[in-house]
Scaffold this motif. Structure first.
Motif, PDB file in Angstrom:
ATOM      1  N   GLY A  12    -141.667 -48.086   3.799  1.00 33.94           N
ATOM      2  CA  GLY A  12    -142.610 -49.176   3.999  1.00 33.94           C
ATOM      3  C   GLY A  12    -143.016 -49.751   2.665  1.00 33.94           C
ATOM      4  N   SER A  13    -143.896 -50.732   2.686  1.00 34.01           N
ATOM      5  CA  SER A  13    -144.244 -51.426   1.446  1.00 34.01           C
ATOM      6  C   SER A  13    -144.898 -50.506   0.427  1.00 34.01           C
ATOM      7  CB  SER A  13    -145.166 -52.607   1.755  1.00 34.01           C
ATOM      8  OG  SER A  13    -146.325 -52.171   2.443  1.00 34.01           O
ATOM      9  N   THR A  14    -145.721 -49.562   0.871  1.00 35.76           N
ATOM     10  CA  THR A  14    -146.425 -48.675  -0.057  1.00 35.76           C
ATOM     11  C   THR A  14    -146.237 -47.198   0.285  1.00 35.76           C
ATOM     12  OG1 THR A  14    -148.481 -48.801   1.228  1.00 35.76           O
ATOM     13  CG2 THR A  14    -148.177 -50.410  -0.560  1.00 35.76           C
ATOM     14  N   SER A  15    -145.270 -46.889   1.124  1.00 36.18           N
ATOM     15  CA  SER A  15    -145.031 -45.490   1.488  1.00 36.18           C
ATOM     16  C   SER A  15    -143.602 -45.322   1.973  1.00 36.18           C
ATOM     17  CB  SER A  15    -146.005 -45.038   2.589  1.00 36.18           C
ATOM     18  OG  SER A  15    -145.739 -45.735   3.798  1.00 36.18           O
ATOM     19  N   THR A  16    -143.154 -44.064   2.029  1.00 31.16           N
ATOM     20  CA  THR A  16    -141.851 -43.745   2.595  1.00 31.16           C
ATOM     21  C   THR A  16    -142.025 -42.584   3.567  1.00 31.16           C
ATOM     22  OG1 THR A  16    -140.763 -44.385   0.524  1.00 31.16           O
ATOM     23  CG2 THR A  16    -139.460 -43.136   2.106  1.00 31.16           C
ATOM     24  N   LYS A  17    -141.766 -42.836   4.839  1.00 29.47           N
ATOM     25  CA  LYS A  17    -141.843 -41.776   5.835  1.00 29.47           C
ATOM     26  C   LYS A  17    -140.482 -41.087   5.933  1.00 29.47           C
ATOM     27  CE  LYS A  17    -145.201 -44.228   8.752  1.00 29.47           C
ATOM     28  NZ  LYS A  17    -145.437 -44.849  10.074  1.00 29.47           N
ATOM     29  N   ILE A  18    -140.509 -39.767   5.980  1.00 30.11           N
ATOM     30  CA  ILE A  18    -139.278 -39.019   6.229  1.00 30.11           C
ATOM     31  C   ILE A  18    -139.553 -37.982   7.312  1.00 30.11           C
ATOM     32  CG2 ILE A  18    -138.309 -39.360   3.926  1.00 30.11           C
ATOM     33  CD1 ILE A  18    -139.194 -36.523   3.209  1.00 30.11           C
ATOM     34  N   ALA A  19    -138.522 -37.673   8.087  1.00 30.48           N
ATOM     35  CA  ALA A  19    -138.660 -36.671   9.147  1.00 30.48           C
ATOM     36  C   ALA A  19    -137.328 -35.967   9.333  1.00 30.48           C
ATOM     37  CB  ALA A  19    -139.112 -37.313  10.453  1.00 30.48           C
ATOM     38  N   CYS A  20    -137.391 -34.665   9.582  1.00 28.72           N
ATOM     39  CA  CYS A  20    -136.198 -33.847   9.792  1.00 28.72           C
ATOM     40  C   CYS A  20    -136.180 -33.350  11.235  1.00 28.72           C
ATOM     41  CB  CYS A  20    -136.185 -32.654   8.843  1.00 28.72           C
ATOM     42  SG  CYS A  20    -136.270 -33.110   7.105  1.00 28.72           S
ATOM     43  N   PHE A  21    -135.011 -33.428  11.850  1.00 28.37           N
ATOM     44  CA  PHE A  21    -134.863 -33.070  13.257  1.00 28.37           C
ATOM     45  C   PHE A  21    -133.717 -32.099  13.452  1.00 28.37           C
ATOM     46  CE2 PHE A  21    -136.869 -37.171  13.163  1.00 28.37           C
ATOM     47  CZ  PHE A  21    -137.691 -37.237  14.270  1.00 28.37           C
ATOM     48  N   TYR A  27    -138.979 -30.967  13.017  1.00 30.87           N
ATOM     49  CA  TYR A  27    -139.539 -29.749  12.433  1.00 30.87           C
ATOM     50  C   TYR A  27    -140.223 -30.010  11.091  1.00 30.87           C
ATOM     51  CZ  TYR A  27    -135.244 -29.488   9.582  1.00 30.87           C
ATOM     52  OH  TYR A  27    -134.210 -29.754   8.724  1.00 30.87           O
ATOM     53  N   PHE A  28    -140.067 -31.216  10.560  1.00 29.40           N
ATOM     54  CA  PHE A  28    -140.776 -31.571   9.332  1.00 29.40           C
ATOM     55  C   PHE A  28    -140.949 -33.082   9.271  1.00 29.40           C
ATOM     56  CE2 PHE A  28    -140.715 -33.048   4.898  1.00 29.40           C
ATOM     57  CZ  PHE A  28    -141.846 -32.395   4.413  1.00 29.40           C
ATOM     58  N   GLU A  29    -142.159 -33.525   8.948  1.00 26.54           N
ATOM     59  CA  GLU A  29    -142.423 -34.958   8.813  1.00 26.54           C
ATOM     60  C   GLU A  29    -143.529 -35.168   7.798  1.00 26.54           C
ATOM     61  OE1 GLU A  29    -143.295 -38.931  11.569  1.00 26.54           O
ATOM     62  OE2 GLU A  29    -143.364 -36.931  12.480  1.00 26.54           O
ATOM     63  N   THR A  30    -143.360 -36.180   6.966  1.00 30.17           N
ATOM     64  CA  THR A  30    -144.407 -36.496   5.998  1.00 30.17           C
ATOM     65  C   THR A  30    -144.336 -37.973   5.638  1.00 30.17           C
ATOM     66  OG1 THR A  30    -145.422 -35.826   3.905  1.00 30.17           O
ATOM     67  CG2 THR A  30    -143.033 -36.005   3.915  1.00 30.17           C
ATOM     68  N   ASN A  31    -145.442 -38.483   5.143  1.00 32.81           N
ATOM     69  CA  ASN A  31    -145.531 -39.875   4.702  1.00 32.81           C
ATOM     70  C   ASN A  31    -145.849 -39.863   3.213  1.00 32.81           C
ATOM     71  OD1 ASN A  31    -145.650 -42.634   4.665  1.00 32.81           O
ATOM     72  ND2 ASN A  31    -147.648 -42.798   5.645  1.00 32.81           N
ATOM     73  N   ILE A  32    -144.868 -40.199   2.397  1.00 36.77           N
ATOM     74  CA  ILE A  32    -145.024 -40.173   0.938  1.00 36.77           C
ATOM     75  C   ILE A  32    -145.673 -41.480   0.492  1.00 36.77           C
ATOM     76  CG2 ILE A  32    -143.828 -39.920  -1.263  1.00 36.77           C
ATOM     77  CD1 ILE A  32    -141.476 -38.687   0.400  1.00 36.77           C
ATOM     78  N   LYS A  33    -146.863 -41.400  -0.049  1.00 37.71           N
ATOM     79  CA  LYS A  33    -147.584 -42.591  -0.489  1.00 37.71           C
ATOM     80  C   LYS A  33    -147.148 -42.986  -1.901  1.00 37.71           C
ATOM     81  CE  LYS A  33    -150.407 -42.821   3.118  1.00 37.71           C
ATOM     82  NZ  LYS A  33    -150.458 -43.957   4.052  1.00 37.71           N
ATOM     83  N   HIS A  34    -147.042 -44.300  -2.133  1.00 40.32           N
ATOM     84  CA  HIS A  34    -146.704 -44.827  -3.449  1.00 40.32           C
ATOM     85  C   HIS A  34    -147.838 -45.728  -3.916  1.00 40.32           C
ATOM     86  CE1 HIS A  34    -142.800 -43.276  -2.438  1.00 40.32           C
ATOM     87  NE2 HIS A  34    -142.612 -44.183  -1.491  1.00 40.32           N
ATOM     88  N   SER A  35    -148.427 -45.397  -5.047  1.00 36.94           N
ATOM     89  CA  SER A  35    -149.562 -46.181  -5.542  1.00 36.94           C
ATOM     90  C   SER A  35    -149.090 -47.528  -6.073  1.00 36.94           C
ATOM     91  CB  SER A  35    -150.285 -45.423  -6.651  1.00 36.94           C
ATOM     92  OG  SER A  35    -149.475 -45.348  -7.812  1.00 36.94           O
ATOM     93  N   ALA A  36    -150.025 -48.471  -6.134  1.00 39.06           N
ATOM     94  CA  ALA A  36    -149.721 -49.800  -6.679  1.00 39.06           C
ATOM     95  C   ALA A  36    -149.256 -49.686  -8.125  1.00 39.06           C
ATOM     96  CB  ALA A  36    -150.953 -50.692  -6.579  1.00 39.06           C
TER      97      ALA A  36
END
Length: 358
Positions: A12-21, A27-36
């Motif tokens: 996304g514009s300010t984050s990257t979501k990843i998920a493992c299936f 079994y794993f999901e997170t939203n990696i935030k990216h600062s301005a």
């Protein structure tokens, strides 16, 4: 049953979501935030490629996830050429268009690029994208705008539309391709699509704000007034575009794009907040009626999804106007990570064939 391992990547514009299936199970999901500050050093979104990819790999390794276990890397599709719905293997032509040939930049373009780069270093994984926002299944008559200089195009929340439509079809033990549906995604933008036997034959172009207004898009505006405003000398081109997308809709009327806050203000007696919510529901209901006519009023169901679908008051206001058209079902939120993984799983199980992008 064979177990398949899938990594889903949704920038996304300010984050990257990843998920493992493993198969359908996440079994794993997170939203990696990216600062301005982190993103400000990059001139373009494409320039963020290595930065985002390295963070994804770092997070996976920190959580002791074996990259070599992945059979498939599924990236969120980007602004490529108009294409039919489906799953596309990331080939050289697709990579080229994700990098260079898009008319507009969007963070989702990074999904396929990162997926391909990670897959290339792994022993068995392949990279795919699925149902990007440029999915185009419009019937020819829907492409007419009213003037040959302006051709209607299809840019909408295709991934969530298709996923919810298939989920509903499965719940009634029918095929999506056998149903006529109206699907409404209500989030930062609003898209209302007519799904006819598995194809979205008409939908408002959400990226540029066509259709109902939304938390930050103005929607379809009075044409003459818009032209006169553009030539008034009061605004630059970029300022007008921001009025249409980014600073339009609810944020223009009420100073916030938070539907939760606006609903609270309405409950507390704010008359303008009440009126904006009423108008928002009114415009969506009007577009549902339009899409019902596209389907000759032969509609099996009306499906609501997106974050705003959590708001029961808004759903009720729309329902009061359209419930005579077809039964209504609500799927709040947007489950894009599962949609990405499930489409990849269909390929791994040979239930569908990936499409060659060219």
């Amino acid at each position: 049953m064979t177990d398949f391992n899938i990594l889903a990547i949704n920038p996304g514009s300010t984050s990257t979501k990843i998920a493992c299936f493993v198969n359908e199970k996440c079994y794993f999901e997170t939203n990696i935030k990216h600062s301005a500050e982190e993103l400000s050093v990059f001139k373009s979104i494409t320039d963020q490629f290595h930065f985002r990819k390295e963070i994804i790999i770092k997070v996976l390794l920190e959580n002791k996830i074996d990259l070599n276990s992945f059979d498939l890397i599924m990236g969120r599709g980007g602004l490529v050429k108009p294409i039919p719905s489906g799953v596309y293997e990331v080939n050289d032509a697709l990579i080229n268009d994700l990098k260079y040939n898009t008319t507009k930049e969007h963070a989702s373009n990074l999904g396929g690029l990162i997926a391909a780069d990670i897959a290339e270093s792994l022993p068995k994984a392949k990279a795919y994208i699925t149902d990007p926002v440029v999915v185009d299944e419009l019937q020819d008559v829907a492409r007419y705008s009213g003037h040959p200089a302006f051709k209607r195009t299809s840019i909408f929340h295709a991934l969530n539309h298709k996923a919810i439509a298939r989920q509903y079809a499965k719940s009634i033990d029918k095929k999506y391709e056998d149903l006529n549906l109206i699907v409404i995604h209500m989030g930062g933008g609003v898209s209302v699509g007519a799904h006819c036997k598995g194809k979205v034959i008409d939908v408002n172009q959400t990226l540029d704000g066509e259709g109902p207004f939304s938390p930050e898009r103005s929607g379809t505006l009075p044409s003459g007034d818009l032209v006169r405003l553009c030539y008034s000398g009061k605004y630059t081109e970029s300022e007008v575009l921001k009025m249409v997308v980014g600073k339009g809709g609810m944020v223009a009327y009420l100073g916030t794009n938070s539907v939760i806050d606006i609903a609270k203000r309405a409950e507390d007696g704010d008359e303008e907040a009440k009126n904006v919510i009423l108008a928002f529901a009114y415009q969506i209901a009007k577009y549902i009626g339009m899409m019902a006519s596209v389907l000759y009023f032969d509609v099996d169901a009306i499906l609501f999804t997106g974050g705003i679908a959590h708001n029961k008051q808004i759903i009720q206001l729309i329902k009061e106007r359209v419930e005579k058209i077809a039964p209504i079902f609500v799927y709040p939120g947007e489950d894009e990570m599962n949609a990405l993984a499930n489409n990849g799983l269909l390929v791994l199980r040979n239930e569908i064939k990936p499409i060659v992008y060219s």
